[in-house]
Design a protein around this motif. Structure first.
Motif, PDB file in Angstrom:
ATOM      1  N   THR A 100       0.734  -1.437  -0.044  1.00 33.68           N
ATOM      2  CA  THR A 100       0.087   0.058   0.065  1.00 33.68           C
ATOM      3  C   THR A 100       0.938   1.082   0.088  1.00 33.68           C
ATOM      4  OG1 THR A 100      -1.759  -0.966   0.979  1.00 33.68           O
ATOM      5  CG2 THR A 100      -1.771   1.295   1.428  1.00 33.68           C
TER       6      THR A 100
ATOM      7  N   TYR B 246      -4.042   6.611   5.499  1.00 38.23           N
ATOM      8  CA  TYR B 246      -3.057   5.442   5.465  1.00 38.23           C
ATOM      9  C   TYR B 246      -2.056   5.688   6.851  1.00 38.23           C
ATOM     10  CZ  TYR B 246       0.717   2.387   4.649  1.00 38.23           C
ATOM     11  OH  TYR B 246       1.930   1.352   4.727  1.00 38.23           O
TER      12      TYR B 246
ATOM     13  N   GLN C  36      -7.757   2.668   0.601  1.00 34.71           N
ATOM     14  CA  GLN C  36      -7.768   3.890   0.694  1.00 34.71           C
ATOM     15  C   GLN C  36      -7.550   4.453  -0.870  1.00 34.71           C
ATOM     16  OE1 GLN C  36      -5.556   2.075   2.080  1.00 34.71           O
ATOM     17  NE2 GLN C  36      -5.105   2.858   4.281  1.00 34.71           N
TER      18      GLN C  36
END
Length: 427
Positions: free
Chosen positions: A112, A139, A271
């Motif tokens: 991510t 995040y 996200q």
């Protein structure tokens, strides 16, 4: 499996690890996943990938992700290779990240975090920059546990009340929440501007054709081939981030609007799925979707499944036709080409092409023209409030370009084909 690369002249020395979790129900061939992770890392500027390996795990260890023996083994090799950054191709919890960074003495990014870094580097439009910032902050909010280590050193007293750094973490979280609210307000303003642009486009009776597909499938090269534009098209993941639109005149003389969109990828960070929904709304506006596939890729079927899943989650209307464009024919081995072409010939919704050489493009343009069918016409309508079902039918198909309420009715402008007008009258 370990690969060591010798690529000089880059600043940050990175080591890529793909944890091959046997307990993962969605597990794919680790060699392909590692290759994709290396490509992701190479997509960042000033990055030298000096090593990559697969680490096979029966299950993830809660504290360190890897077993203690593997952590120790990696520590010595990372030190020997003078690694600055470890990229773990998968999810890493805040606790695991903190512990591994402390143990190895290097910075660590999970999948991510890496994708967020790439998106931050590529965003060009105001909306793209805001969306990346919002995704990154969301995040970051989940990883405030990392602040504990430096707070333990800074805070005085015995730490009997509340635990080390609790007050600071709450303050950080509050500051991030305020920043998220600020960014969402800015995005709302940009979204309203985009809606005005979309409303203006709806008044133009040209159908929209959207290119969608897995990242690096060749969408931008195809876009350039079809439009004569010069959108950045490179052999790297996420070469295109912000949507691009151009007018195209088909061989029949018909005009269309072609839209190039951000590439999809498996395990796209949640996200980013939320933050880039507005960018991908170009697909929702489309009259026809061209799903561009890299047919030469060993996992082309799995990539196609990922794209289909994301398109479904976006809420693409079921009546919007989707054609599969099997791109990169020039990279398919001669031994496999005949069988692949025969397979494509059995399906009306498949078009084999090479955006690089131009092979199959003429047929693609003809099929696009055929699928778009009739020309769209503009018409003014007045519907009484009792005709809510008819209004809903028009909205579901995106046929209303302008609408306002009067005392006893909806006054609207619609763009539709003769066939859609006939269906509407039959309701």
């Amino acid at each position: 499996m370990t690969e060591v690369f010798n690529t000089a002249g880059r600043d940050t020395r990175a080591w890529v690890i793909h944890p091959d979790l046997k307990s993962d129900p969605g597990r794919r061939l680790p060699e392909h996943r590692l290759a994709e992770a290396v490509s992701l890392a190479a997509a960042l500027p000033e990055m030298q990938v000096c090593g990559a390996e697969i680490v096979r795990l029966p299950r993830a260890q809660p504290g360190m992700l890897f077993g203690s023996g593997k952590v120790e083994d990696l520590k010595s090799r990372l030190k020997e290779a003078e690694v600055d950054l470890v990229l773990v191709d998968g999810p890493v919890t805040p606790v695991q990240q903190r512990n591994l960074e402390k143990e190895w003495g290097v910075k660590l990014l999970d999948r991510t975090g890496l994708i967020l870094e790439i998106f931050a580097d590529r965003a060009r439009t105001r909306e793209g920059v805001l969306q990346v910032e919002l995704a990154a902050i969301s995040y970051q909010r989940t990883r405030l546990v990392r602040a504990w280590t430096h707070l333990e050193r800074q805070r005085g007293g015995f730490g009997f009340v509340g635990g080390p750094g609790e007050t600071q973490i709450e303050a950080d979280r509050r500051a991030i929440d305020e920043q998220i609210i600020r960014l969402k307000r800015q995005l709302d303003k940009v979204a309203k501007t985009r809606e005005l642009h979309r409303a203006a486009r709806r008044k133009v009776p040209f159908p929209i054709v959207a290119l969608a597909g897995y990242t690096n499938a060749g969408k931008s090269t195809l876009f350039n081939r079809m439009t004569g534009a010069e959108v950045m098209a490179k052999d790297m993941l996420f070469a295109t981030l912000d949507p691009t639109m151009r007018g195209v005149v088909l061989p029949s003389g018909r005009r269309i609007i072609l839209s190039d969109t951000v590439g999809f990828i498996s395990d796209l960070p949640t996200q980013l799925v939320a933050a880039f929904r507005a960018t991908l709304e170009e697909v929702l506006e489309a009259d026809l979707i061209l799903h561009v596939r890299d047919i030469s890729h060993p996992e082309t079927s799995e990539q196609a499944a990922d794209v289909a899943e994301i398109l479904g989650s976006l809420g693409v209307r079921p009546d919007v036709p989707v054609l599969e464009v099997w791109n990169k024919l020039d990279q398919v081995a001669d031994t496999a080409r005949d069988a692949m072409m025969a397979n494509a010939g059995l399906r009306a919704d498949v078009l084999p092409v090479s955006a690089l050489t131009g092979e199959g493009i003429d047929r693609l343009l003809d099929v696009v023209n055929d699928h778009l069918g009739e020309e769209r016409h503009e018409r003014a309508l007045s519907l009484p409030f009792s005709d809510g079902r008819k209004r809903a039918w028009l909205h579901e198909r995106g046929l209303i370009s302008e609408e306002r309420e009067t005392e006893d009715s909806w006054s609207m402008t619609v763009l539709w084909t003769d066939r859609q007008a006939h269906q509407f009258r039959a309701l």
